[in-house]
Structures are given as C-alpha cells and as structure tokens.
Design a protein around this motif. Structure first.
Motif, mmCIF file in Angstrom:
data_model
loop_
_atom_site.group_PDB
_atom_site.id
_atom_site.type_symbol
_atom_site.label_atom_id
_atom_site.label_comp_id
_atom_site.label_asym_id
_atom_site.label_seq_id
_atom_site.Cartn_x
_atom_site.Cartn_y
_atom_site.Cartn_z
ATOM 1 N N THR A 60 0.829 -1.204 0.000
ATOM 2 C CA THR A 60 0.000 0.000 0.000
ATOM 3 C C THR A 60 0.862 1.252 0.000
ATOM 4 O OG1 THR A 60 -1.791 -1.143 1.146
ATOM 5 C CG2 THR A 60 -1.804 1.255 1.237
ATOM 6 N N LEU A 61 1.928 1.227 0.786
ATOM 7 C CA LEU A 61 2.853 2.360 0.839
ATOM 8 C C LEU A 61 3.482 2.614 -0.526
ATOM 9 C CD1 LEU A 61 4.677 4.466 2.218
ATOM 10 C CD2 LEU A 61 6.188 2.578 2.882
ATOM 11 N N MET A 62 3.988 1.580 -1.167
ATOM 12 C CA MET A 62 4.647 1.757 -2.461
ATOM 13 C C MET A 62 3.661 2.247 -3.514
ATOM 14 S SD MET A 62 7.562 -1.228 -2.788
ATOM 15 C CE MET A 62 6.499 -2.643 -2.433
ATOM 16 N N ASP A 63 2.452 1.707 -3.498
ATOM 17 C CA ASP A 63 1.442 2.148 -4.455
ATOM 18 C C ASP A 63 1.122 3.633 -4.247
ATOM 19 O OD1 ASP A 63 -0.579 1.415 -6.572
ATOM 20 O OD2 ASP A 63 -1.947 2.110 -5.016
ATOM 21 N N GLY A 64 1.004 4.045 -2.978
ATOM 22 C CA GLY A 64 0.742 5.444 -2.682
ATOM 23 C C GLY A 64 1.875 6.350 -3.120
ATOM 24 N N LEU A 65 3.109 5.924 -2.868
ATOM 25 C CA LEU A 65 4.261 6.727 -3.290
ATOM 26 C C LEU A 65 4.331 6.851 -4.808
ATOM 27 C CD1 LEU A 65 7.087 5.474 -0.887
ATOM 28 C CD2 LEU A 65 6.159 7.800 -1.002
ATOM 29 N N SER A 66 3.923 5.797 -5.520
ATOM 30 C CA SER A 66 3.995 5.834 -6.987
ATOM 31 C C SER A 66 3.106 6.915 -7.574
ATOM 32 C CB SER A 66 3.603 4.466 -7.563
ATOM 33 O OG SER A 66 2.190 4.274 -7.551
ATOM 34 N N ASN A 67 2.101 7.338 -6.821
ATOM 35 C CA ASN A 67 1.183 8.378 -7.287
ATOM 36 C C ASN A 67 1.519 9.752 -6.728
ATOM 37 O OD1 ASN A 67 -0.954 6.979 -8.929
ATOM 38 N ND2 ASN A 67 -1.059 5.731 -7.069
ATOM 39 N N THR A 68 2.654 9.870 -6.052
ATOM 40 C CA THR A 68 3.064 11.142 -5.451
ATOM 41 C C THR A 68 4.061 11.843 -6.364
ATOM 42 O OG1 THR A 68 2.791 10.153 -3.255
ATOM 43 C CG2 THR A 68 4.001 12.216 -3.374
ATOM 44 N N ALA A 69 3.856 13.128 -6.565
ATOM 45 C CA ALA A 69 4.683 13.892 -7.508
ATOM 46 C C ALA A 69 5.980 14.349 -6.842
ATOM 47 C CB ALA A 69 3.906 15.092 -8.032
ATOM 48 N N PHE A 70 7.075 13.680 -7.179
ATOM 49 C CA PHE A 70 8.419 14.102 -6.803
ATOM 50 C C PHE A 70 9.223 14.253 -8.086
ATOM 51 C CE2 PHE A 70 7.479 10.955 -3.296
ATOM 52 C CZ PHE A 70 7.176 11.905 -2.333
ATOM 53 N N ASP A 71 10.467 14.700 -7.928
ATOM 54 C CA ASP A 71 11.427 14.605 -9.026
ATOM 55 C C ASP A 71 11.979 13.181 -9.005
ATOM 56 O OD1 ASP A 71 13.368 14.852 -10.953
ATOM 57 O OD2 ASP A 71 14.708 16.094 -9.734
ATOM 58 N N TRP A 72 11.178 12.255 -9.496
ATOM 59 C CA TRP A 72 11.536 10.839 -9.394
ATOM 60 C C TRP A 72 12.818 10.513 -10.170
ATOM 61 C CZ3 TRP A 72 9.986 7.356 -6.032
ATOM 62 C CH2 TRP A 72 8.749 7.533 -5.396
ATOM 63 N N ALA A 73 13.173 11.326 -11.135
ATOM 64 C CA ALA A 73 14.421 11.080 -11.869
ATOM 65 C C ALA A 73 15.640 11.238 -10.963
ATOM 66 C CB ALA A 73 14.528 12.026 -13.064
ATOM 67 N N SER A 74 15.453 11.890 -9.810
ATOM 68 C CA SER A 74 16.540 12.067 -8.836
ATOM 69 C C SER A 74 16.465 11.060 -7.693
ATOM 70 C CB SER A 74 16.491 13.492 -8.267
ATOM 71 O OG SER A 74 16.679 14.445 -9.277
ATOM 72 N N VAL A 75 15.591 10.056 -7.838
ATOM 73 C CA VAL A 75 15.398 9.055 -6.783
ATOM 74 C C VAL A 75 15.946 7.712 -7.239
ATOM 75 C CG1 VAL A 75 13.705 7.814 -5.383
ATOM 76 C CG2 VAL A 75 13.356 10.253 -5.891
ATOM 77 N N GLN A 76 16.726 7.094 -6.371
ATOM 78 C CA GLN A 76 17.265 5.754 -6.610
ATOM 79 C C GLN A 76 16.589 4.784 -5.652
ATOM 80 O OE1 GLN A 76 21.366 6.562 -5.777
ATOM 81 N NE2 GLN A 76 21.699 7.679 -7.684
ATOM 82 N N VAL A 77 16.101 3.691 -6.182
ATOM 83 C CA VAL A 77 15.352 2.711 -5.394
ATOM 84 C C VAL A 77 16.117 1.397 -5.376
ATOM 85 C CG1 VAL A 77 13.209 1.379 -5.235
ATOM 86 C CG2 VAL A 77 13.140 3.776 -5.960
ATOM 87 N N THR A 78 16.251 0.808 -4.197
ATOM 88 C CA THR A 78 16.878 -0.504 -4.076
ATOM 89 C C THR A 78 16.111 -1.333 -3.060
ATOM 90 O OG1 THR A 78 19.002 -1.648 -3.848
ATOM 91 C CG2 THR A 78 18.565 0.177 -2.316
ATOM 92 N N LEU A 79 16.682 -2.448 -2.645
ATOM 93 C CA LEU A 79 16.018 -3.420 -1.781
ATOM 94 C C LEU A 79 16.806 -3.620 -0.491
ATOM 95 C CD1 LEU A 79 15.509 -6.040 -4.616
ATOM 96 C CD2 LEU A 79 13.677 -4.636 -3.645
ATOM 97 N N VAL A 80 16.105 -3.917 0.602
ATOM 98 C CA VAL A 80 16.806 -4.269 1.835
ATOM 99 C C VAL A 80 17.282 -5.713 1.805
ATOM 100 C CG1 VAL A 80 15.558 -2.546 3.177
ATOM 101 C CG2 VAL A 80 14.707 -4.889 3.123
ATOM 102 N N ASP A 81 16.610 -6.539 1.007
ATOM 103 C CA ASP A 81 17.040 -7.933 0.869
ATOM 104 C C ASP A 81 16.454 -8.515 -0.405
ATOM 105 O OD1 ASP A 81 14.391 -8.043 1.828
ATOM 106 O OD2 ASP A 81 14.715 -9.994 2.774
ATOM 107 N N GLU A 82 16.995 -9.658 -0.799
ATOM 108 C CA GLU A 82 16.535 -10.311 -2.022
ATOM 109 C C GLU A 82 16.825 -11.794 -1.983
ATOM 110 O OE1 GLU A 82 14.583 -10.886 -4.323
ATOM 111 O OE2 GLU A 82 15.052 -9.336 -5.809
ATOM 112 N N ARG A 83 15.954 -12.564 -2.610
ATOM 113 C CA ARG A 83 16.190 -13.999 -2.798
ATOM 114 C C ARG A 83 17.076 -14.210 -4.021
ATOM 115 N NH1 ARG A 83 10.892 -13.153 -1.385
ATOM 116 N NH2 ARG A 83 10.102 -14.354 0.408
ATOM 117 N N ALA A 84 17.825 -15.290 -4.009
ATOM 118 C CA ALA A 84 18.692 -15.627 -5.142
ATOM 119 C C ALA A 84 17.865 -16.313 -6.222
ATOM 120 C CB ALA A 84 19.843 -16.518 -4.694
#
Length: 221
Positions: free
Chosen positions: A33-57
């Motif tokens: 829900t948080l990510m969906d809400g952020l996706s609709n928020t107007a930022f300078d998204w070109a200046s935002v880098q997104v990564t993960l706290v963890d990942e499966r192999a």
C-alpha cells in the motif's frame, strides 16, 4: 501521520538539500500500500534511486523476487522515472555480495517489513545472532537457504540499515505488534527485531491502525 505522509515529506526535504535520494524497500505484502501510494506522489523521481533491503537468489522474473514486486508496485505512474538498483546479479550470491560490498552506496530512507517470527530484511531468528545482526565490516551478507522457495538470500546488515537518516518499520498485524512489544523488553536473537528496536537510531513504527510511534533505544518516545 501515516508512513506514506512521513516518507513523502522526508523525500521532499532531502530533494531540496541534495541532488539524489536513495530509498530501500522490503519484499512481502507489508509495504504494498505504501509503495502504491508513493507511486502516485509527484516528486522529481528522476533524482530518486530505489533498491532493496534484501533479495532472494532468484531471477528477477520469478514470482518470489523482491525486485519484481517493487518494480511492479512502486516503479509506475509518477515513479516510473526512478532508477532501480537490484541486489542479485542472477549469477550467484557470492558474486552479488562482492559487487554490493565494493560499492558501499549511501542510504537515505529505509522501509522495513517484519515477519511473524520477528525477522526483518533477511536477518532471521537463531539461537545466536545471525551474520549481519551484529556490527560487521560488510554492508551486505548472504544467508543459508531459507524460506519458500528455499534459496539463499542477500541482506543489508543492521548497521547498513541504520545508516539511513529515516528508518520506518511497518507492523502490519497484531501478532507482529506482539513481537515488537516483546522486543522492547528483551534483546533476543530468536526475536531479531529486538536488535533494531534497541539501537540508538530513531525508528519510526507504523502500527496496524496506521498510527505511528517513535522508538529509540527500546523506549517509545
């Protein structure tokens, strides 16, 4: 104030102060829900880098891939201009760790979910603290095969997570709230969230009713 509002305000503040902002998100359902809400928020998204706290192999197309989940849930609408940085190179955990630990990229905002067993990122319960739960030299660690599918994982260490200026923990059920409450009384490797809560770094917690509390050194402020 909800986690969505708090994180949105922090992103806006940081973008006024620096050229880029780097965020790390969990897998699982807690942050959908948080990510969906952020996706609709107007930022300078070109200046935002997104990564993960963890990942499966697993491959990025696998249904259990955290990269797949975040790309589908966050990197759309307004946020489609953001840069995404995966953790797993789709070769091996060892080669992925070598790359990640050599890069040592800074973090600004960390969003964490947690499991019913008290784990966060891929730092799981054990009789002794798992690698990454205590202070160490590397920002990322690899785990043994665990979970479903039963594969190895890559995880940010606790010290890496706490390097971000804003850390938000999403507590999505009463069972998880009970684990948090237990973690406020006893530091226990069988309840890894207790190590996060005991840190000197302020931890913002969003509870199941979307109210928020600030916890520092095991005390609700």
């Amino acid at each position: 104030m909800t986690a969505l509002h708090h994180i949105s305000e922090h992103i806006q503040l940081l973008l006024r102060q620096q050229s880029t902002v780097r965020l790390a998100f969990p897998g699982g359902r807690s942050a959908l829900t948080l990510m969906d809400g952020l996706s609709n928020t107007a930022f300078d998204w070109a200046s935002v880098q997104v990564t993960l706290v963890d990942e499966r192999a697993v491959a990025a197309t696998h249904e259990a891939s955290n990269a797949r989940l975040v790309c589908q849930t966050l990197l759309k609408n307004q946020a489609c201009a953001a840069t995404f940085e995966p953790l797993f190179d789709e070769d091996s955990v060892e080669s992925s760790l070598q790359t990640l630990n050599a890069q040592r990229r800074p973090l600004d905002i960390v969003v964490l979910g947690m499991g019913d067993d008290g784990h966060f990122a891929s730092l799981f319960p054990a009789d002794e603290p798992v690698p990454g739960l205590l202070a160490g030299l590397d920002p990322f660690v690899g785990t043994r095969p665990i979970g479903s599918p039963c594969v190895r994982r890559l995880s940010m260490t606790l010290s890496t997570l706490l390097s971000a200026s804003l850390v938000v923990l999403l507590v999505s059920s009463e069972a998880k709230r009970a684990k948090v409450n237990l973690g406020l009384t006893t530091i226990d490797p069988c309840n890894p969230i207790s190590y996060l809560l005991a840190s000197e770094h302020p931890i913002w917690v969003e509870w199941p009713d979307q109210s928020m509390s600030l916890i520092q050194q095991g005390v609700v402020q």
